[in-house]
Write a protein that holds these residues in place. Structure first.
Motif, PDB file in Angstrom:
ATOM      1  N   ARG A 161       0.986  -1.227   0.024  1.00  0.00           N
ATOM      2  CA  ARG A 161       0.036   0.097  -0.071  1.00  0.00           C
ATOM      3  C   ARG A 161       0.959   1.198  -0.034  1.00  0.00           C
ATOM      4  N   THR A 162       0.370   2.358  -0.444  1.00  0.00           N
ATOM      5  CA  THR A 162       1.021   3.623  -0.503  1.00  0.00           C
ATOM      6  C   THR A 162       0.360   4.704  -0.151  1.00  0.00           C
ATOM      7  N   ASP A 163      -0.694   4.290   0.766  1.00  0.00           N
ATOM      8  CA  ASP A 163      -1.196   5.561   1.512  1.00  0.00           C
ATOM      9  C   ASP A 163      -0.914   5.919   3.023  1.00  0.00           C
ATOM     10  N   LEU A 164       0.275   5.472   3.375  1.00  0.00           N
ATOM     11  CA  LEU A 164       0.632   5.849   4.778  1.00  0.00           C
ATOM     12  C   LEU A 164       2.023   6.738   4.359  1.00  0.00           C
ATOM     13  N   ALA A 165       2.519   7.350   5.539  1.00  0.00           N
ATOM     14  CA  ALA A 165       3.385   8.399   5.205  1.00  0.00           C
ATOM     15  C   ALA A 165       4.410   8.306   4.202  1.00  0.00           C
ATOM     16  N   GLU A 166       4.718   9.055   3.633  1.00  0.00           N
ATOM     17  CA  GLU A 166       5.620   9.189   2.390  1.00  0.00           C
ATOM     18  C   GLU A 166       5.501   8.193   1.470  1.00  0.00           C
ATOM     19  N   GLY A 167       4.528   7.407   1.460  1.00  0.00           N
ATOM     20  CA  GLY A 167       4.239   6.310   0.286  1.00  0.00           C
ATOM     21  C   GLY A 167       4.102   6.945  -1.202  1.00  0.00           C
ATOM     22  N   ASN A 168       4.668   6.172  -2.236  1.00  0.00           N
ATOM     23  CA  ASN A 168       4.240   6.565  -3.229  1.00  0.00           C
ATOM     24  C   ASN A 168       4.470   5.760  -4.358  1.00  0.00           C
ATOM     25  N   GLU A 169       3.137   5.320  -5.115  1.00  0.00           N
ATOM     26  CA  GLU A 169       2.998   4.133  -5.970  1.00  0.00           C
ATOM     27  C   GLU A 169       4.019   4.059  -7.165  1.00  0.00           C
TER      28      GLU A 169
END
Length: 211
Positions: A161-169
């Motif tokens: 997943r990429t919806d937590l802090a500093e995530g980026n798909e």
């Protein structure tokens, strides 16, 4: 030949791995919760822990870190881009959920700064910085034994997943293609949740990786 014990721990069944050699020394990867279960395996197999390695510092991967570090007097390794995550609930994700307590863990003892070969006792592994799920995600590749511990970067049929802090798909997909899909096709990839997979399997069947 290294041995791998997998334990599913905590409320979201995070995979903790204990990698051991013939001399009974071992490394603990991602002790997310339930320290007693980890201790029981170590005691039953008469293992000697040398270190705790974190693929990243989200709350479900760090819950038993302090207890095990103190018990075995061993260092904790973490990528430097997440040095602040261990003590910050907003960064490690625990503040996001009302049903989860705020997780605060003492700072890491050793910070990983580059992609490099890391030797701890008899264990040697290649480090691959695989950001995207989190900024300091690291995959640990044991080339001689043909497996890698990849955290929440890549799963069986899915991606992190990429919806937590500093995530980026976009960054995550680039990391997977650069660092994991380029490993030998039959390398076993051990993720942070769910069953193991291989680069070949994911290249052929993972819907997120079709281009």
């Amino acid at each position: 030949m290294l041995k791998i014990d997998r334990l599913e721990l905590g409320p979201v069944q995070t995979n903790c791995y204990i990698v051991s050699g013939e001399d009974q020394q071992c490394i603990i990867f991602d002790p997310g919760e339930e320290a007693g279960k980890i201790q029981a395996v170590i005691k039953r197999k008469q293992l000697k822990p040398l270190a705790i390695l974190l693929t990243h510092a989200h709350f479900d991967h760090i819950g038993a870190v302090d207890e095990l570090r103190e018990l075995y007097k061993i260092p904790v390794y973490l990528h430097h881009k997440e040095r602040d995550f261990l003590g910050a609930p907003k960064l490690n994700g625990s503040a996001k959920y009302a049903a989860v307590p705020d997780y605060r863990v003492a700072p890491a003892d050793e910070l990983i700064t580059d992609e490099q070969s890391l030797a701890i006792g008899p264990f040697t592994m290649d480090l691959h910085h695989t950001p995207g799920h989190s900024p300091g995600s690291v995959s640990f590749y044991f080339s001689a034994d043909r497996f890698a511990i990849v955290g929440d970067t890549l799963f069986f049929g899915s991606i992190g997943r990429t919806d937590l802090a500093e995530g980026n798909e976009v960054v995550l997909l680039a990391s997977i293609r650069k660092s994991l899909l380029t490993l030998p096709d039959e390398t076993f990839l051990f993720p942070g949740h769910g069953p193991e997979t291989t680069p070949n399997r994911e290249k052929q069947h993972n819907p997120f990786l079709r281009s």
